[in-house]
Design an enzyme around this catalytic site. Structure first.
Site, PDB file in Angstrom:
ATOM      1  CG  ASP A  88      -1.723   1.268   1.325  1.00 14.55           C
ATOM      2  OD1 ASP A  88      -2.736   1.351   0.613  1.00 14.55           O
ATOM      3  OD2 ASP A  88      -1.339   2.177   2.089  1.00 14.55           O
ATOM      4  CE1 TYR A 108       0.227   8.045   2.419  1.00 16.63           C
ATOM      5  CE2 TYR A 108       0.865   5.809   1.863  1.00 16.63           C
ATOM      6  CZ  TYR A 108      -0.025   6.693   2.443  1.00 16.63           C
ATOM      7  OH  TYR A 108      -1.163   6.211   3.053  1.00 16.63           O
ATOM      8  CE  LYS A 140      -4.046   4.597   0.883  1.00 14.68           C
ATOM      9  NZ  LYS A 140      -2.653   4.154   0.738  1.00 14.68           N
ATOM     10  CG  HIS A 198      -4.971   9.591   0.571  1.00  9.61           C
ATOM     11  ND1 HIS A 198      -3.651   9.935   0.583  1.00  9.61           N
ATOM     12  CD2 HIS A 198      -5.165   8.829   1.676  1.00  9.61           C
ATOM     13  CE1 HIS A 198      -3.070   9.411   1.648  1.00  9.61           C
ATOM     14  NE2 HIS A 198      -3.972   8.738   2.316  1.00  9.61           N
TER      15      HIS A 198
END
Length: 109
Positions: free
Chosen positions: A44, A49, A78, A109
């Site tokens: 994931d 990120y 996401k 997200h």
């Protein structure tokens, strides 16, 4: 590994490895590679990120080293809120960074 069957018939591992707050490129690549070596099949990540490229490199290394095939993995990423008006471009960017032909689960997200 236990799986859950989604409503489209796809099986998703019930346990996964997430890379939230792993911003260092080499560290992220290494931990994902080792997670796959250790038996994790759900990875994931998210555009926000900023580590999709490292995740993609780890996946490609694991495939090249014969640890897994692409179809053995379940990859989740996401869409970040700032990209809600550009969903297709964001998906394409994630695919490029992950070096994948498809994403198994794409979340807002």
């Amino acid at each position: 590994m236990e799986y859950v069957t989604l409503n489209n018939g796809i099986q998703m591992p019930m346990e996964g490895f997430g890379v939230f707050q792993v911003p260092d490129y080499q560290e992220c690549e290494d931990v994902v590679y080792h997670a796959i070596q250790s038996g994790y099949r759900l990875i994931d990540t998210a555009a926000a990120y900023m580590n999709e490229k490292a995740v993609g490199n780890a996946i490609q290394r694991a495939i090249q080293d014969g640890i897994v095939k692409r179809e053995d993995l379940f990859i989740t990423t996401k869409l970040w809120v700032q990209d809600y008006n550009h969903v297709q471009e964001a998906i394409n960017c994630s695919l490029d960074l992950l070096e994948l032909d498809y994403i198994d689960l794409y979340l807002f997200h």
